[in-house]
Scaffold this motif. Structure first.
Motif, PDB file in Angstrom:
ATOM      1  N   ILE A 123      62.732  15.668  42.398  1.00 15.90           N
ATOM      2  CA  ILE A 123      62.287  17.350  41.724  1.00 15.90           C
ATOM      3  C   ILE A 123      61.247  17.826  42.485  1.00 15.90           C
ATOM      4  N   PRO A 124      61.390  18.938  43.258  1.00 15.56           N
ATOM      5  CA  PRO A 124      60.227  19.700  43.818  1.00 15.56           C
ATOM      6  C   PRO A 124      59.096  19.912  42.667  1.00 15.56           C
ATOM      7  N   ASN A 125      57.881  19.873  43.173  1.00 16.49           N
ATOM      8  CA  ASN A 125      56.911  20.118  42.439  1.00 16.49           C
ATOM      9  C   ASN A 125      56.767  21.841  42.017  1.00 16.49           C
ATOM     10  N   SER A 126      57.423  22.514  43.012  1.00 16.18           N
ATOM     11  CA  SER A 126      57.667  24.142  42.710  1.00 16.18           C
ATOM     12  C   SER A 126      58.530  24.310  41.701  1.00 16.18           C
ATOM     13  N   ALA A 127      59.618  23.415  41.497  1.00 18.69           N
ATOM     14  CA  ALA A 127      60.573  23.486  40.498  1.00 18.69           C
ATOM     15  C   ALA A 127      59.789  23.178  38.859  1.00 18.69           C
ATOM     16  N   ILE A 128      58.953  22.138  38.998  1.00 13.47           N
ATOM     17  CA  ILE A 128      58.458  21.942  37.640  1.00 13.47           C
ATOM     18  C   ILE A 128      57.620  23.021  37.280  1.00 13.47           C
ATOM     19  N   ILE A 129      56.537  23.681  38.279  1.00 17.01           N
ATOM     20  CA  ILE A 129      55.851  24.888  37.945  1.00 17.01           C
ATOM     21  C   ILE A 129      56.421  25.926  37.350  1.00 17.01           C
ATOM     22  N   ASN A 130      57.657  26.281  37.955  1.00 14.77           N
ATOM     23  CA  ASN A 130      58.576  27.629  37.904  1.00 14.77           C
ATOM     24  C   ASN A 130      59.484  27.434  36.971  1.00 14.77           C
ATOM     25  N   THR A 131      59.821  25.976  36.207  1.00 13.79           N
ATOM     26  CA  THR A 131      60.976  25.847  35.198  1.00 13.79           C
ATOM     27  C   THR A 131      60.224  25.333  34.026  1.00 13.79           C
ATOM     28  N   ASN A 132      60.883  25.547  32.883  1.00 10.50           N
ATOM     29  CA  ASN A 132      60.353  24.968  31.520  1.00 10.50           C
ATOM     30  C   ASN A 132      60.501  23.347  31.800  1.00 10.50           C
ATOM     31  N   LEU A 133      59.254  22.463  31.587  1.00 14.72           N
ATOM     32  CA  LEU A 133      59.128  21.198  31.606  1.00 14.72           C
ATOM     33  C   LEU A 133      59.420  20.829  30.024  1.00 14.72           C
ATOM     34  N   LYS A 134      60.149  19.725  29.849  1.00 17.95           N
ATOM     35  CA  LYS A 134      60.175  19.200  28.458  1.00 17.95           C
ATOM     36  C   LYS A 134      59.569  17.685  28.586  1.00 17.95           C
ATOM     37  N   ASN A 135      58.555  17.192  28.162  1.00 14.90           N
ATOM     38  CA  ASN A 135      58.227  15.878  28.245  1.00 14.90           C
ATOM     39  C   ASN A 135      58.257  15.144  26.955  1.00 14.90           C
ATOM     40  N   THR A 136      59.374  14.529  26.797  1.00 11.66           N
ATOM     41  CA  THR A 136      59.489  13.885  25.358  1.00 11.66           C
ATOM     42  C   THR A 136      58.695  12.814  25.062  1.00 11.66           C
ATOM     43  N   SER A 137      57.706  12.435  26.126  1.00  7.30           N
ATOM     44  CA  SER A 137      56.957  11.125  25.807  1.00  7.30           C
ATOM     45  C   SER A 137      55.465  11.615  25.675  1.00  7.30           C
ATOM     46  N   PHE A 138      55.357  12.926  25.714  1.00 11.44           N
ATOM     47  CA  PHE A 138      53.980  13.492  25.790  1.00 11.44           C
ATOM     48  C   PHE A 138      52.893  13.066  24.570  1.00 11.44           C
ATOM     49  N   PHE A 139      53.681  12.942  23.553  1.00 10.67           N
ATOM     50  CA  PHE A 139      52.989  12.572  22.488  1.00 10.67           C
ATOM     51  C   PHE A 139      53.343  11.284  21.621  1.00 10.67           C
ATOM     52  N   PRO A 140      52.403  10.483  21.117  1.00 12.46           N
ATOM     53  CA  PRO A 140      53.028   9.034  20.823  1.00 12.46           C
ATOM     54  C   PRO A 140      53.833   9.206  19.780  1.00 12.46           C
ATOM     55  N   LYS A 141      54.089  10.332  18.968  1.00 11.79           N
ATOM     56  CA  LYS A 141      55.008  10.293  17.645  1.00 11.79           C
ATOM     57  C   LYS A 141      56.015  11.361  17.894  1.00 11.79           C
ATOM     58  N   ARG A 142      57.298  11.217  17.480  1.00 15.67           N
ATOM     59  CA  ARG A 142      58.241  12.055  17.629  1.00 15.67           C
ATOM     60  C   ARG A 142      58.806  12.303  16.216  1.00 15.67           C
ATOM     61  N   ARG A 143      59.428  13.307  16.239  1.00 20.89           N
ATOM     62  CA  ARG A 143      60.238  13.569  14.906  1.00 20.89           C
ATOM     63  C   ARG A 143      61.815  14.015  15.220  1.00 20.89           C
ATOM     64  N   MET A 144      62.667  13.420  14.399  1.00 20.00           N
ATOM     65  CA  MET A 144      64.004  13.413  14.578  1.00 20.00           C
ATOM     66  C   MET A 144      64.554  14.145  13.390  1.00 20.00           C
TER      67      MET A 144
END
Length: 278
Positions: free
Chosen positions: A162-183
């Motif tokens: 994935i080109p870095n420009s695509a990450i800057i110009n597109t919505n990035l979803k990081n599922t692992s960013f926070f240690p806790k998640r909700r389902m």
């Protein structure tokens, strides 16, 4: 005639070799090797120093980028030093590099954009190696963060760049960013069942799941009245690494507590009637 030519070439080669194999040239060669070895030692010491920086002060992905920059700088310096030994002036080299840089900048604007975007990605600290991310239609675990792109492997083990420009110009979803998640899990009950009893029963399901966290506390609510039943929602929290365990345990627990309380989970039924042919 051919033998005479070959002999002349051989004699010329021997004469040139004798001119080069002098003590003066030997000392110069030793000096060059000593300088190259010293450069290599300094290069290795800098790399080792960068690797020893604690994770608290420098993230692994930033350390990786710095090591790559050091690698590029080392090889450029060595190449320029060797070229200078053959009589090429450094000013001419820098001039050629400057002109070539302008030409490359126009010819490779996308690459330059990706490099600049790469520094923004590092500065934002929005992802790191090992995170599960989604960019556009691609989802996977980050394996490498480079100056031009990041590399991920999908859940079916395919590498995606994935080109870095695509990450800057597109919505990035990081599922692992926070240690806790909700389902949130949707489930239905029959209209004939008691709603209050169903809510109290559903609250018991998370207690049967070791992977589900009790802090933050699970939540249960009525979602809406559906076409074939009343739709309820169970919200649970879990550690990001326990996603599959938490999900499987929650579904098993919901089925178990509903069965024990005699609460029906509605599903489509097909009535088949057999008629005897007259």
């Amino acid at each position: 005639m051919f033998k005479i030519k070959m002999k002349e070439l051989f004699d010329s080669f021997i004469a040139r070799a004798k001119d080069l194999l002098t003590w003066n040239h030997l000392f110069k060669l030793i000096g060059v090797l000593v300088i190259l070895f010293a450069m290599w030692i300094i290069y290795r010491l800098i790399l080792r120093r960068v690797k020893k920086i604690p994770v608290e002060k420098m993230t692994p992905q930033r350390s990786m980028i710095i090591r790559k920059i050091i690698n590029y700088a080392f090889f450029i310096i060595v190449a320029m030093y060797i070229l200078s030994l053959f009589g090429m002036k450094l000013s001419a080299i820098w001039g050629a590099v400057g002109i070539g840089g302008v030409v490359l900048a126009f010819a490779a604007q996308t690459s330059v954009s990706n490099v600049i975007s790469g520094f923004f990605v590092l500065a934002e600290k929005s992802l790191k190696v090992g995170d599960f991310i989604t960019v556009g239609n691609e989802s996977g675990i980050v394996d490498d963060i480079g100056l031009l792109s990041i590399k991920i492997h999908t859940l079916d083990n395919q590498m995606v760049r994935i080109p870095n420009s695509a990450i800057i110009n597109t919505n990035l979803k990081n599922t692992s960013f926070f240690p806790k998640r909700r389902m949130t899990i949707a489930c239905s009950i029959s209209y004939e069942d008691d709603l209050s009893l169903a809510l109290e029963t559903l609250k018991k399901a998370p207690e049967l799941c070791p992977a589900v966290l009790q802090d933050p506390a699970p939540a249960v609510w009525i979602e809406n009245f559906g076409a074939s039943g009343v739709n309820l929602t169970l919200a649970i929290w879990f550690d990001a690494a326990n996603f599959l365990d938490a999900k499987n345990q929650a579904f098993i627990a919901i089925k178990r507590v509903f069965d024990e309380a005699k609460i029906e989970i509605p599903y489509n039924k097909i009535d088949v009637k057999m008629y005897e042919k007259q």
